[in-house]
Design a protein around this motif. Structure first.
Motif, short mmCIF file in Angstrom:
data_model
loop_
_atom_site.label_atom_id
_atom_site.label_comp_id
_atom_site.label_asym_id
_atom_site.label_seq_id
_atom_site.Cartn_x
_atom_site.Cartn_y
_atom_site.Cartn_z
N HIS A 1 0.86 -1.17 0.00
CA HIS A 1 0.00 0.00 0.00
C HIS A 1 0.90 1.23 0.00
O HIS A 1 1.83 1.32 0.81
CB HIS A 1 -0.91 0.03 1.23
N SER A 2 0.63 2.16 -0.87
CA SER A 2 1.52 3.31 -0.98
C SER A 2 0.77 4.62 -0.84
O SER A 2 -0.43 4.71 -1.11
CB SER A 2 2.25 3.30 -2.33
N SER A 3 1.50 5.63 -0.43
CA SER A 3 0.98 6.99 -0.39
C SER A 3 2.10 7.94 -0.78
O SER A 3 3.27 7.70 -0.46
CB SER A 3 0.44 7.34 0.99
N MET B 1 5.54 3.25 1.75
CA MET B 1 5.00 1.95 1.35
C MET B 1 4.75 1.12 2.60
O MET B 1 5.65 0.95 3.43
CB MET B 1 5.99 1.20 0.45
N GLU B 2 3.53 0.65 2.75
CA GLU B 2 3.20 -0.27 3.83
C GLU B 2 3.21 -1.69 3.25
O GLU B 2 2.47 -2.00 2.33
CB GLU B 2 1.85 0.06 4.44
N ILE B 3 4.09 -2.51 3.81
CA ILE B 3 4.34 -3.85 3.29
C ILE B 3 3.61 -4.87 4.15
O ILE B 3 3.74 -4.88 5.38
CB ILE B 3 5.85 -4.17 3.30
N GLU B 4 2.86 -5.75 3.52
CA GLU B 4 2.17 -6.83 4.23
C GLU B 4 2.59 -8.17 3.64
O GLU B 4 2.38 -8.43 2.45
CB GLU B 4 0.65 -6.68 4.11
N THR B 5 3.21 -9.00 4.46
CA THR B 5 3.52 -10.38 4.09
C THR B 5 2.88 -11.29 5.14
O THR B 5 2.43 -10.81 6.18
CB THR B 5 5.03 -10.62 4.06
#
Length: 259
Positions: free
Chosen positions: A171-173, A192-196
């Protein structure tokens, strides 16, 4: 959430997920522009500031000869490793988009997502255009996409989008922190919000972009007579719908042709 501050270009895998998810619209648009505006057959391509090579890979798969350069060695390594995995013999190199020479001329070049604005001075910008012009065969094209600074303040100075690849979500802003019109410098925040499946964290960076009004960019082009501006489009990437650049136009793809 854990926050990591650093250079977003040092994370090419995440960057590629974000900017590679909608490659098809740009790919088709570029091919249509090659057919419509070039005065030669387009087979050899070059992308200055190519990053992860998200479009170069697609062009290579379609039978084009491709090449590129980028200042970030991690992005270059990522691109070349991916080329190798897909059986692409071509390679990209670590290099400065404002100071390079190619051994063989190409038929077209492209830079579509604002990387041009990382060049901090008018001298660097002019040097870049001259390098690209020297790299192009006569009648070849350079498609250059950038955000212009409108005459009036922007109604919305932020963007948000998300992309997914397998079990990875990004997810980016992006938001404008400040614009100094006298120094022609814009500070932009990027996250950038990283989800793994095992981890969630946030990458943050601050970028510096040179600003261009429509008139300022026109003045730059006039100092590089090797190019003629033959058409302009916006970021809808519709080659059937050119636009007219006005004082409040923001997103523009300039089609420049080598004289």
């Amino acid at each position: 959430m854990e926050v990591i501050r650093g250079n977003l270009y040092d994370y090419p895998g995440y960057y590629d997920v974000l900017f590679g998810s909608d490659w098809k619209a740009e790919f088709n648009f570029l091919r249509e522009c090659f057919e419509k505006h070039a005065r030669r057959s387009v087979q050899r391509l070059f992308e200055p500031a190519c990053g992860t090579g998200r479009l170069l890979l697609r062009f290579a798969a379609a039978g084009y000869e491709v090449g590129g350069n980028d200042l970030n060695p991690k992005a270059v390594a990522y691109c070349n490793e991916r080329f190798e995995r897909h059986g692409v013999a071509d390679r990209v190199e670590v290099g400065d988009m404002a100071d390079f020479r190619l051994k063989r001329k190409v038929d077209a070049a492209f830079n579509t997502i604002n990387s041009f604005r990382h060049l901090e001075s008018e001298q660097a910008a002019e040097g870049h255009l001259r390098c690209v012009a020297a790299a192009l065969a006569q009648g070849g094209l350079y498609l250059l996409g950038l955000h212009l600074t409108p005459n009036r303040p922007r109604a919305d100075d932020s963007e948000y989008w998300s992309a997914r690849r397998g079990r990875l979500r990004v997810h980016s802003s992006m938001w404008s922190i400040s614009i100094d019109r006298r120094q022609r410098r814009e500070r932009v925040g990027f996250a950038m919000e990283i989800e793994t499946p095992r981890r969630q964290y946030r990458l943050e960076d601050e970028l510096s972009f040179r600003t261009y009004t429509a008139a300022e960019f026109d003045g730059l082009l006039k100092r590089v007579p090797e190019f003629e501006a033959v058409e302009t489009y916006d970021f809808t990437y519709d080659a059937a719908r050119p636009i007219r650049v006005r004082g409040n136009t923001e997103d523009v793809v300039f089609v420049l042709r080598k004289r």
